[in-house]
Write an enzyme that holds these catalytic residues in place. Structure first.
Site, PDB file in Angstrom:
ATOM      1  CB  VAL A 172       5.723   5.779  -3.562  1.00 12.41           C
ATOM      2  CG1 VAL A 172       6.842   5.093  -2.745  1.00 12.41           C
ATOM      3  CG2 VAL A 172       4.897   6.524  -2.248  1.00 12.41           C
ATOM      4  CB  CYS A 225       0.896   6.800  -1.103  1.00 17.54           C
ATOM      5  SG  CYS A 225       1.402   8.236  -2.095  1.00 17.54           S
ATOM      6  CD  GLU A 281       6.368  15.006  -8.915  1.00 20.86           C
ATOM      7  OE1 GLU A 281       5.003  15.434  -8.781  1.00 20.86           O
ATOM      8  OE2 GLU A 281       6.789  15.141  -8.026  1.00 20.86           O
ATOM      9  CB  SER A 282       1.045  10.383  -9.239  1.00 22.92           C
ATOM     10  OG  SER A 282       0.658  11.709  -8.829  1.00 22.92           O
TER      11      SER A 282
HETATM   12  N1  LIG Z   1       3.962  15.290  -6.256  1.00 23.77           N
HETATM   13  C1  LIG Z   1       4.163  13.667  -6.074  1.00 23.77           C
HETATM   14  C2  LIG Z   1       3.969  13.492  -4.778  1.00 23.77           C
HETATM   15  C3  LIG Z   1       4.338  12.256  -4.126  1.00 23.77           C
HETATM   16  C4  LIG Z   1       4.153  12.092  -2.585  1.00 23.77           C
HETATM   17  O1  LIG Z   1       4.075  13.151  -1.824  1.00 23.77           O
HETATM   18  N2  LIG Z   1       4.182  10.782  -2.047  1.00 23.77           N
HETATM   19  C5  LIG Z   1       4.302  10.819  -0.366  1.00 23.77           C
HETATM   20  C6  LIG Z   1       3.391   9.569  -0.089  1.00 23.77           C
HETATM   21  S1  LIG Z   1       1.669   9.858  -0.304  1.00 23.77           S
HETATM   22  C7  LIG Z   1       5.590  10.236  -0.192  1.00 23.77           C
HETATM   23  O2  LIG Z   1       6.131   9.473  -0.908  1.00 23.77           O
HETATM   24  N3  LIG Z   1       6.302  10.832   0.821  1.00 23.77           N
HETATM   25  C8  LIG Z   1       7.483  10.423   1.180  1.00 23.77           C
HETATM   26  C9  LIG Z   1       8.370  11.626   1.685  1.00 23.77           C
HETATM   27  O3  LIG Z   1       7.916  12.726   1.386  1.00 23.77           O
HETATM   28  O4  LIG Z   1       9.367  11.484   2.284  1.00 23.77           O
HETATM   29  C10 LIG Z   1       3.513  13.077  -6.798  1.00 23.77           C
HETATM   30  O5  LIG Z   1       2.286  13.401  -7.617  1.00 23.77           O
HETATM   31  O6  LIG Z   1       3.837  11.746  -7.216  1.00 23.77           O
END
Ligand SMILES: N[C@@H](CCC(=O)N[C@@H](CS)C(=O)NCC(=O)O)C(=O)O
Length: 206
Positions: free
Chosen positions: A57, A17, A69-70
């Site tokens: 994550v 990720c 939120e990263s």
């Molecule tokens: N806006 C979030 C996006 C995080 C994100 O989309 N992570 C993805 C993996 S790259 C995730 O956990 N996806 C699981 C899902 O949507 O079910 C951030 O910046 O932390």
């Protein structure tokens, strides 16, 4: 081996990720020890929603307090662990940094997602490649060249903006058939080469 108490930090992460890698990169940049909990997103624990309200994550716990939120996690870490600083002090530069961090998470992220979802559909692939080309040119001319002479996004000093984009470019460029960066994007290409050898980028790899 560090002769210091380990901070109370737990990071829920997933190797592939790019958002989670940003937080791993921020922690590496600041040389902060932490507990890494790998979440297999294809086979996530039943209670994952209790850990992560959006089911995503990264999620970071600091002294029992939950953050997600990263970009927000990373700015928090930068304030709590100020060395080396990753956000500029100057209000205008800070706002510009956030504008481009946001560009990464909206325009660039959407364009690369469009590419990854296109599968074998030639028409969709061509459309996604065209959008990505526009992004690369926009990053080169409206972003990097306006902000500084390099080599980092903000000049001589490595910043959050380098972290924000490095993991996204890396994720996109690892995709089979990812398009080349246009030749005229010299500033972007120099920066990509620099990032490829950057310590925290290498340490944060899955
Ligand atoms: N806006 C979030 C996006 C995080 C994100 O989309 N992570 C993805 C993996 S790259 C995730 O956990 N996806 C699981 C899902 O949507 O079910 C951030 O910046 O932390």
């Amino acid at each position: 081996m560090h002769n210091r108490a380990m901070p109370d930090i737990k990071l829920y992460s997933y190797g592939g990720c790019p958002f989670a890698r940003r937080t791993r990169m921020t922690l590496a940049e600041k040389d902060i020890d932490y507990e890494l909990i790998e979440i297999d997103l294809r086979n996530r624990p039943a209670n994952f929603k209790e850990i992560s309200p959006y089911g995503k994550v990264p999620v970071l716990f600091h002294n029992g307090n939950r953050l997600y939120e990263s970009a927000i996690i990373n700015e928090y870490l930068d304030e709590v662990y100020p060395e080396p600083p990753l956000m500029p002090d100057d209000p205008l530069q800070k706002a510009q940094t956030r504008i481009w961090m946001n560009y990464c998470d909206t325009q660039f992220s959407n364009a690369s997602w469009q590419f990854m979802q296109a599968g074998d559909n030639e028409e969709k692939l061509a459309a996604a490649r065209a959008t990505l080309r526009e992004c690369f040119l926009f990053i080169e001319h409206e972003g990097m060249r306006q902000l500084s002479d390099g080599p980092y996004w903000l000049g001589d000093t490595f910043s959050m903006l380098d972290i924000q984009f490095a993991t996204f470019f890396s994720r996109y460029m690892s995709e089979p058939g990812a398009s080349e960066i246009p030749t005229e994007c010299t500033r972007l290409k120099t920066w990509l080469n620099l990032m490829a050898g950057h310590d925290s980028f290498l340490k944060s790899a899955a």
